[in-house]
Design a protein around this motif. Structure first.
Motif, mmCIF file in Angstrom:
data_model
loop_
_atom_site.group_PDB
_atom_site.id
_atom_site.type_symbol
_atom_site.label_atom_id
_atom_site.label_comp_id
_atom_site.label_asym_id
_atom_site.label_seq_id
_atom_site.Cartn_x
_atom_site.Cartn_y
_atom_site.Cartn_z
ATOM 1 N N ASN A 1 -4.829 14.609 15.455
ATOM 2 C CA ASN A 1 -4.888 15.612 14.674
ATOM 3 C C ASN A 1 -4.758 17.197 14.826
ATOM 4 O OD1 ASN A 1 -5.560 12.900 13.326
ATOM 5 N ND2 ASN A 1 -7.934 14.181 12.714
ATOM 6 N N ASN A 2 -2.949 17.419 15.420
ATOM 7 C CA ASN A 2 -2.863 18.487 15.826
ATOM 8 C C ASN A 2 -3.887 19.775 16.686
ATOM 9 O OD1 ASN A 2 -1.930 18.156 12.250
ATOM 10 N ND2 ASN A 2 -0.313 18.136 14.218
ATOM 11 N N ASP B 1 3.881 22.965 22.755
ATOM 12 C CA ASP B 1 3.711 21.570 21.870
ATOM 13 C C ASP B 1 3.821 21.601 20.588
ATOM 14 O OD1 ASP B 1 3.409 18.982 20.340
ATOM 15 O OD2 ASP B 1 1.771 18.219 22.563
ATOM 16 N N ASP B 2 4.295 21.711 20.123
ATOM 17 C CA ASP B 2 4.813 22.117 18.348
ATOM 18 C C ASP B 2 4.259 21.258 17.219
ATOM 19 O OD1 ASP B 2 6.942 24.143 18.697
ATOM 20 O OD2 ASP B 2 8.328 22.760 18.387
ATOM 21 N N SER B 3 3.128 20.166 17.980
ATOM 22 C CA SER B 3 2.634 19.367 16.916
ATOM 23 C C SER B 3 1.153 19.701 17.444
ATOM 24 C CB SER B 3 2.253 17.562 17.636
ATOM 25 O OG SER B 3 1.774 18.070 18.773
ATOM 26 N N VAL B 4 1.019 20.603 18.362
ATOM 27 C CA VAL B 4 -0.067 21.125 18.389
ATOM 28 C C VAL B 4 -0.483 22.938 17.365
ATOM 29 C CG1 VAL B 4 -2.140 21.858 19.643
ATOM 30 C CG2 VAL B 4 -0.332 20.211 21.003
#
Length: 255
Positions: free
Chosen positions: A14-15, A48-51
């Motif tokens: 979830n980021n 990590d761009d999703s974080v």
């Protein structure tokens, strides 16, 4: 992403990324191998761009009880310098990250462990957490920025007290002194930390990135006018970005 480590664990959901120190039998005391793994894990999370938000925590009864003194005390001058240099890299990689880092302190955060927490943007503590910089008992001083970051976050007189005595301080006192953001009861700690992080992850990543940069800039020896100018550039760039356009339009549509 490298997912298997000996001394740490890294998960993303979830980021929100969670980096856990994983030497519970040693109260997560940091040796050279562990430090290298922590640096690697932090760099992976930062890239990590999703974080959007990162949590750093410890398994077992401690966040981190400082350096592994058995290894630390037996170093050659070359090894000592390398260890200190890597430590500085570790703290900077948290402090200079473009995303917020939260220290989730459950148990002891001492010496280098407390310095890691001080490098984070916020500290969340369990009711039984204890923190401090006990280096004075070894005729040493903190070597990872602890003196300077502590003074920035708590003020000169309180920082001198903590540094000179080297005592362990409970979470409620550090909350009153402004170091700890929130205190949670023990059996709800992990859930409350994750709720806090997920709520923060729902804020605009681009705005939070700029807010962190501007907050850090306030501590730099830069003219006040320059700091205000940087703020102006940031709000202008954000205003013309897609995130702000969508958020502003959504707000207008609701009114």
């Amino acid at each position: 992403m490298k997912t298997t480590y000996k001394n740490i664990k890294v998960t993303i959901h979830n980021n929100v990324a969670v980096l856990s120190f994983n030497r519970p039998e040693q109260l997560n005391a940091m040796n050279r191998d562990m430090m290298n793994e922590i640096i690697d894990g932090i760099n992976i999370i930062n890239e990590d761009d999703s974080v959007f938000v990162a949590i750093i925590r410890g398994e077992g009864r401690a966040f981190m009880a400082g350096a592994d003194i058995k290894e630390y005390g037996g170093q050659t001058p070359e090894q000592f310098k390398s260890f200190q240099d890597c430590g500085i890299q570790l703290y900077k990689s948290i402090e200079k990250a473009t995303k917020p880092w939260i220290a989730a302190v459950n148990g002891f955060a001492l010496g280098g462990g407390f310095e890691i927490a001080l490098s984070c943007d916020m500290i969340l503590a369990s009711e039984n957490a204890k923190m401090g910089l006990p280096e004075v008992f070894l005729s040493l001083v903190p070597g990872g920025g602890g003196t300077q970051r502590l003074i920035q976050k708590i003020g000169l007189n309180r920082a001198k007290e903590m540094l000179f005595f080297g005592n362990q301080y409970e979470a409620d006192k550090l909350y009153k002194w402004g170091i700890v953001n929130e205190i949670y009861i023990q059996n709800e700690f992990d859930d409350e930390v994750m709720k806090f992080a997920e709520k923060l992850a729902r804020r605009s990543p681009s705005a939070v990135k700029e807010l962190k940069r501007l907050a850090q800039l306030s501590l730099e020896p830069v003219a006040f006018e320059k700091k205000l100018a940087e703020e102006g550039v940031a709000v202008t760039n954000l205003f013309y970005g897609e995130e702000a356009k969508e958020a502003i339009q959504k707000f207008i549509d609701k009114t």
